[in-house]
Design a protein around this motif. Structure first.
Motif, PDB file in Angstrom:
ATOM      1  N   THR A 689       0.837  -1.209   0.000  1.00 20.97           N
ATOM      2  CA  THR A 689       0.000   0.000   0.000  1.00 20.97           C
ATOM      3  C   THR A 689       0.864   1.249   0.000  1.00 20.97           C
ATOM      4  O   THR A 689       0.588   2.224  -0.715  1.00 20.97           O
ATOM      5  CB  THR A 689      -0.923  -0.027   1.227  1.00 20.97           C
ATOM      6  N   LYS A 690       1.924   1.241   0.786  1.00 18.56           N
ATOM      7  CA  LYS A 690       2.816   2.401   0.825  1.00 18.56           C
ATOM      8  C   LYS A 690       3.548   2.588  -0.502  1.00 18.56           C
ATOM      9  O   LYS A 690       3.708   3.715  -0.985  1.00 18.56           O
ATOM     10  CB  LYS A 690       3.826   2.239   1.964  1.00 18.56           C
ATOM     11  N   LEU A 691       3.994   1.500  -1.103  1.00 18.42           N
ATOM     12  CA  LEU A 691       4.667   1.612  -2.395  1.00 18.42           C
ATOM     13  C   LEU A 691       3.710   2.145  -3.462  1.00 18.42           C
ATOM     14  O   LEU A 691       4.100   2.948  -4.330  1.00 18.42           O
ATOM     15  CB  LEU A 691       5.227   0.265  -2.814  1.00 18.42           C
ATOM     16  N   HIS A 698       9.620  -0.801  -5.925  1.00 15.86           N
ATOM     17  CA  HIS A 698      10.536  -1.567  -5.068  1.00 15.86           C
ATOM     18  C   HIS A 698      10.782  -0.784  -3.797  1.00 15.86           C
ATOM     19  O   HIS A 698      10.724   0.454  -3.766  1.00 15.86           O
ATOM     20  CB  HIS A 698      11.858  -1.840  -5.780  1.00 15.86           C
ATOM     21  N   VAL A 699      11.081  -1.534  -2.724  1.00 16.95           N
ATOM     22  CA  VAL A 699      11.286  -0.902  -1.425  1.00 16.95           C
ATOM     23  C   VAL A 699      12.517  -0.006  -1.427  1.00 16.95           C
ATOM     24  O   VAL A 699      12.559   0.997  -0.692  1.00 16.95           O
ATOM     25  CB  VAL A 699      11.378  -1.995  -0.326  1.00 16.95           C
ATOM     26  N   ASP A 700      13.533  -0.306  -2.246  1.00 14.04           N
ATOM     27  CA  ASP A 700      14.708   0.570  -2.308  1.00 14.04           C
ATOM     28  C   ASP A 700      14.338   1.943  -2.863  1.00 14.04           C
ATOM     29  O   ASP A 700      14.813   2.976  -2.360  1.00 14.04           O
ATOM     30  CB  ASP A 700      15.787  -0.079  -3.174  1.00 14.04           C
ATOM     31  N   ASP A 701      13.504   1.987  -3.896  1.00 13.49           N
ATOM     32  CA  ASP A 701      13.054   3.265  -4.438  1.00 13.49           C
ATOM     33  C   ASP A 701      12.197   4.013  -3.424  1.00 13.49           C
ATOM     34  O   ASP A 701      12.272   5.244  -3.319  1.00 13.49           O
ATOM     35  CB  ASP A 701      12.269   3.035  -5.725  1.00 13.49           C
ATOM     36  N   TYR A 702      11.385   3.278  -2.670  1.00 14.02           N
ATOM     37  CA  TYR A 702      10.560   3.915  -1.641  1.00 14.02           C
ATOM     38  C   TYR A 702      11.443   4.540  -0.552  1.00 14.02           C
ATOM     39  O   TYR A 702      11.213   5.690  -0.145  1.00 14.02           O
ATOM     40  CB  TYR A 702       9.612   2.883  -1.045  1.00 14.02           C
ATOM     41  N   GLN A 721      11.570   4.854   6.800  1.00 14.17           N
ATOM     42  CA  GLN A 721      12.472   3.879   6.189  1.00 14.17           C
ATOM     43  C   GLN A 721      12.037   2.462   6.568  1.00 14.17           C
ATOM     44  O   GLN A 721      11.901   2.141   7.748  1.00 14.17           O
ATOM     45  CB  GLN A 721      13.911   4.130   6.669  1.00 14.17           C
ATOM     46  N   LEU A 722      11.819   1.634   5.553  1.00 14.56           N
ATOM     47  CA  LEU A 722      11.386   0.254   5.785  1.00 14.56           C
ATOM     48  C   LEU A 722      12.601  -0.663   5.771  1.00 14.56           C
ATOM     49  O   LEU A 722      13.289  -0.768   4.754  1.00 14.56           O
ATOM     50  CB  LEU A 722      10.399  -0.180   4.700  1.00 14.56           C
ATOM     51  N   PRO A 723      12.895  -1.331   6.874  1.00 13.19           N
ATOM     52  CA  PRO A 723      14.034  -2.270   6.869  1.00 13.19           C
ATOM     53  C   PRO A 723      13.686  -3.560   6.147  1.00 13.19           C
ATOM     54  O   PRO A 723      12.511  -3.933   6.020  1.00 13.19           O
ATOM     55  CB  PRO A 723      14.276  -2.514   8.364  1.00 13.19           C
ATOM     56  N   CYS A 724      14.698  -4.258   5.682  1.00  9.08           N
ATOM     57  CA  CYS A 724      14.488  -5.596   5.130  1.00  9.08           C
ATOM     58  C   CYS A 724      14.155  -6.561   6.267  1.00  9.08           C
ATOM     59  O   CYS A 724      14.677  -6.433   7.377  1.00  9.08           O
ATOM     60  CB  CYS A 724      15.735  -6.074   4.393  1.00  9.08           C
ATOM     61  N   ILE A 725      13.301  -7.498   5.997  1.00 10.30           N
ATOM     62  CA  ILE A 725      12.908  -8.507   6.980  1.00 10.30           C
ATOM     63  C   ILE A 725      13.335  -9.871   6.450  1.00 10.30           C
ATOM     64  O   ILE A 725      12.921 -10.270   5.359  1.00 10.30           O
ATOM     65  CB  ILE A 725      11.391  -8.477   7.249  1.00 10.30           C
ATOM     66  N   VAL A 726      14.176 -10.556   7.205  1.00 10.04           N
ATOM     67  CA  VAL A 726      14.657 -11.884   6.838  1.00 10.04           C
ATOM     68  C   VAL A 726      13.988 -12.888   7.773  1.00 10.04           C
ATOM     69  O   VAL A 726      14.174 -12.835   8.985  1.00 10.04           O
ATOM     70  CB  VAL A 726      16.192 -11.985   6.945  1.00 10.04           C
ATOM     71  N   VAL A 727      13.203 -13.773   7.204  1.00 10.63           N
ATOM     72  CA  VAL A 727      12.460 -14.778   7.968  1.00 10.63           C
ATOM     73  C   VAL A 727      13.257 -16.076   7.946  1.00 10.63           C
ATOM     74  O   VAL A 727      13.516 -16.633   6.874  1.00 10.63           O
ATOM     75  CB  VAL A 727      11.055 -14.989   7.379  1.00 10.63           C
TER      76      VAL A 727
END
Length: 945
Positions: A689-691, A698-702, A721-727
């Protein structure tokens, strides 16, 4: 007549063909059931024999001196046999005493315990459908070894000056064989011959190469002596000096910078000259084919490069980083526990100044105050043992008897004990949660994103130094190349040239065959080559991608342990431009392999127990800890085994993301795992939704737009700033067993859509079967890692090709990067538990966020939906909820019987209870899972409706 005979013959022929063409019936279920029963009966019989042998005593020998016919008189009530049975101490009674007496005294003595053990192994192998050929091989060796041991003790019984040895040690058979040998070659000669035979038999049963076994014993003894004498440090220093000199010589050599000379050849010659080996000769003439075959050995540059590289103690701007101070909330928590400081201004001054000159003054004041505390209390401040330039404060309580000293100590330099630290954290957490109770999760994460930490990257000094492994000599490599050529020559396969690339564990031999040789013929000779080289297993690559050669991977006689520090300090890791750099280990030619998790974008890991899967996961997590800052990446760790990832719990204020619905930081409960996966789905939808609002893909552009201030917050949407999430999912098989449908759906959806919003999955399993790695999951994991697996079927399930069953274990793996046709063999780095604990401790002692990164609440969303549907709730929904929670059974039939209603109404009530989170989702014919355990919790839920 002739025509009739022909027709008869034709009918008989058609009948015969029809019988041959008839399908052979498969093994019926009864045959399989018979094998299961036979295997179970053998295991039960083995257990009974083992109990009889273990409980054998000499007091039962006189009692057990009865025959089987006399034993049957026990059923007739014979008083004599009954009296013997009553005085027996064997765990299986008189029958156990008779069996134990027969095997121990009549056969081979106490070594008869091998019989129930072998019987147990046979029963287990039959029950599990294992290959019986290997077991039969070791069974023969075991029986011969048992006979030799009993005869050896029988010979010792014949020596007059030996202490008295009971006949139970040798048995009658052992005494009989010992008597024969003693009459033939004497007692002394018999002892020597049998002892030598036992040693040779044990060596041959383990390894055909006796010389190799002796070399292992000698190397093990040498290693023990080096460790005791403290020579390991000296050897490491000498090896490091040699490598630095060699690297300097290579850099200054004009041949090394020449464009015309191949780099591999130049390095090989330099390596030989620097180490004092015999210079590499020109093409070697091998006799089997009577032709010249060139054997070239190319050693990697990374094996000669220096490993000590400066740590990452600089920030993005190039300025040194320093450890942060405790936040004001933590200071308030300290004052709540210990009371206000005598001089609040002196205590708050150093804390308020966290950057620039204030930071320097704070550190100086902390050092002076700590020194005065040390002089007054007689305590010695503990310096950091990680090799960094930061001085850790002394671990003692703040002095209460000296207000001057207490006023000068900055609270950031006070190191609390474990109990006090937990009390401070709980107090701060209560205060933060109370102040932010009326805020949504998006606002909380926005505050965390705006918080700037003074964070120091972990230095490589936290890791154990690389052990000086044994480099494979050129003579050994040439010998193996000669053996390969000779074996292929026996089958008429000519080889033009052989290139050798030695690695830490496996050496790659690149063969260029004659133009008339079929590649499939070389592939079929894998077992013959393994036999000729006495190798544990070889792998043939036919052909090598991009080359007109066939590759043969042969294990080294003395493998090298690849330390994680050698990966972290390598130029490939430090100069990597990847967003999420994973240090995978070293390739077959000794170079460090790094890859980007963001481009994979998800990783599937499979391997049998003990193959190095958990160590590989630790290496990947620690790789990200050595490259990323807490603002840039968050981890969601799911560990059904409860012990593999528990050591990362100390990262909760830095790198962990938590779900608001559960109280676990490292997820161990399968039900909580389902909740956190659904929460990640909500996080993914929120990010999309934010993008979409930002107009990026892409989250990098955001994040770039957020950084430059191009986005503005609204009442319903906040940008940060949205961090990457590693599951990380350490064992998928356990989750699939408990909740397959609830787990597979969110994993598949995250794997399909979460790449663009910065959510990446690392899923591991030790059971790579199709019911665990389903087609939906497998299709969305292009990057895969396979450690050693049990069979070719498992290898095909993971990699779509065979080869993983031939790996050596201990971190030996096949890695398939996304978009690559064939797997790459890599030796995974070794990272011990102590190293992980040191890294986690180093990070946890630094300043962290006030609370972890929070994922959306699944239950809050369900409550919101339930409020919208409250008006349509059935009148009996409250009574039905209490009934289901009381019986812990979420079935429609229960409501039909107890409430006396029809099926449609009961099913509608159950669906309404699902919307408020009282029962779980639909699961076919099974009753729904009850999500509420007691009625008190239920009443609190019902009050909110």
């Amino acid at each position: 007549m002739a025509g009739g005979a022909k027709r008869s013959a034709l009918r008989r022929k058609n009948k015969h063909n029809a019988q041959e063409a008839a399908p052979t019936p498969k093994r019926s279920l009864d045959a399989k059931r018979k094998l299961d029963i036979i295997g179970m009966m053998m295991m039960v019989l083995a257990l009974l024999l083992l109990l009889a042998f273990v409980s054998h005593s000499h007091a039962d020998e006189t009692v057990a001196d009865v025959g089987m016919v006399d034993f049957l008189r026990l059923f007739g009530g014979d008083p004599e046999i009954q009296a013997r049975a009553d005085t027996t101490s064997n765990w299986l009674g008189l029958f156990g005493a008779i069996i134990a007496n027969f095997f121990i005294n009549i056969t081979v003595g106490y070594f008869s315990i091998a019989f129930p053990i072998l019987l147990m192994l046979w029963g287990w192998s039959i029950f599990r459908r294992r290959d019986l050929r290997t077991l039969a091989y070791y069974t023969n060796y075991s029986l011969v070894l048992v006979l030799l041991l009993s005869a050896f003790l029988g010979l010792l019984r014949l020596i007059s000056w030996m202490p008295d040895i009971s006949v139970s040690w040798s048995g009658n058979i052992g005494d009989f064989v010992a008597g024969l040998i003693s009459r033939l070659i004497g007692t002394t000669g018999g002892i020597i011959i049998i002892f030598a035979t036992i040693v040779i038999l044990a060596v041959v049963a383990v390894d055909y190469d006796i010389q190799a076994s002796l070399d292992r014993v000698r190397n093990g003894w040498r290693w023990v002596m080096d460790r005791i004498g403290g020579k390991a440090t000296t050897l490491q220093a000498a090896f490091q000096t040699e490598r630095e000199a060699l690297a300097s010589e290579l850099r200054e050599s004009p041949a090394a910078s020449s464009v015309d000379a191949p780099p591999a050849v130049v390095k090989s010659k330099k390596t030989a000259s620097a180490k004092g080996d015999v210079p590499e000769p020109s093409p070697v003439v091998l006799q089997p084919l009577q032709r010249q075959t060139q054997v070239s050995i190319a050693r990697p540059w990374s094996a000669d490069a220096p490993s000590d590289v400066p740590s990452y103690a600089v920030d993005d701007a190039g300025t040194p980083r320093s450890n942060g101070t405790i936040s004001r909330d933590a200071i308030d928590g300290l004052r709540e526990i210990f009371g206000p400081a005598p001089d609040a201004a002196a205590a708050a001054g150093p804390v308020a100044a966290s950057t620039g000159a204030g930071s320097t003054a704070s550190a100086k004041a902390a050092g002076e105050a700590t020194e005065r505390v040390r002089e007054k209390n007689g305590a010695t401040p503990r310096l950091t043992d990680h090799g960094s330039d930061t001085l850790k404060a002394a671990k003692h309580d703040p002095p209460k008897d000296d207000p001057d000293i207490a006023a000068d100590i900055p609270l950031s330099s006070v190191m609390l004990n474990e109990h006090e630290r937990k009390a401070v954290q709980q107090a701060v957490a209560r205060k933060v949660m109370q102040s932010e109770a009326d805020e949504d999760i998006d606002s909380i994460n926005q505050k965390l994103a705006k918080t700037r930490l003074e964070y120091t990257m972990p230095p490589p000094d936290l890791l154990d130094p690389q052990r000086s492994g044994s480099t494979v000599s050129d003579a050994e490599l040439r010998l193996k190349a000669d053996q390969v050529k000779e074996k292929l020559a026996v089958f008429g396969i000519g080889i033009t040239s052989i290139s050798v690339a030695p690695g830490p564990v496996v050496t790659l031999f690149e063969l260029v065959p004659d133009s008339s040789v079929k590649i499939s013929k070389i592939v079929s000779l894998a077992d013959d080559l393994a036999l000729a080289l006495a190798a544990r297993g070889i792998r043939i690559i036919a052909p090598i991608p991009g080359k007109s050669a066939v590759g043969i991977e042969i294990p080294n006689n003395q493998p090298e342990i690849v330390g994680f520090r050698s990966v972290v300090t390598s130029p490939e890791f430090q100069r990597s431009r990847h967003k999420l750099t994973l240090g995978m280990g070293k390739s077959i030619n000794g170079t460090v392999v790094c890859d980007d998790l963001a481009k994979m974008p998800h990783l599937l890991i499979a391997g049998a127990t003990g193959s190095g899967k958990s160590v590989g996961i630790n290496v990947m997590i620690t790789s990200l800890l050595y490259r990323m800052r807490p603002q840039d990446v968050k981890f969601v760790m799911i560990d059904p085994k409860k012990i593999e990832l528990a050591q990362y719990r100390g990262l909760n204020r830095h790198f962990l993301a938590v779900c608001a619905d559960i109280d676990e930081e490292i997820i161990t409960d399968p039900a909580n795992a389902v909740i956190v996966l659904k929460s990640l789905e909500l996080e993914m939808d929120m990010r999309y939704t934010k993008l979409a609002k930002a107009g990026v893909r892409h989250v990098d552009d955001y994040n770039e737009k957020v950084k430059t201030g191009q986005l503005r917050d609204s009442e319903t949407l906040k940008h940060y700033q949205l961090p990457c999430i590693v599951v990380i999912i350490d064992e998928l098989a356990d989750l699939m067993i408990t909740a397959a449908r609830e787990v597979e759906e969110p994993i598949a959806r995250l794997a399909q859509l979460a790449r663009a919003v910065g959510i990446h999955l690392v899923v591991a399993t030790q059971r790579p079967s199709v019911d665990v790695i389903t087609g939906v999951i497998k299709a969305n994991f292009p990057a895969r890692v396979a450690f050693q697996v049990a069979s070719r079927i498992d290898s095909r399930t993971v990699l779509d090709t065979q080869g993983a069953e031939q790996l050596l274990g201990n971190g030996d793996m096949l890695f398939v990067p996304g978009g690559h046709p064939k797997p790459v063999r890599i030796q995974n780095a070794y990272l011990s538990t102590a190293e992980v604990e040191r890294v986690v401790e180093f990070i946890s002692e630094q300043q962290g966020f006030q609370r972890p990164y929070t994922l959306p609440s699944v239950r809050a969303l369900q409550k919101t939906k339930s409020r919208d549907e409250t008006e349509g709730f059935d009148d009996l929904v409250y009574e039905a909820a209490r009934l289901i929670v009381r019986h812990q059974q979420g079935s429609v039939s229960l409501l039909q019987r107890r409430l006396k209603i029809g099926y449609s109404r009961a099913a509608r009530i159950v669906d309404q209870l699902e919307t408020v989170g009282i029962v779980g989702p639909y699961d076919g014919s099974k009753a729904r899972q009850v999500m509420v355990e007691d009625e008190s919790t239920l009443e609190s839920i019902l009050q909110e409706l």
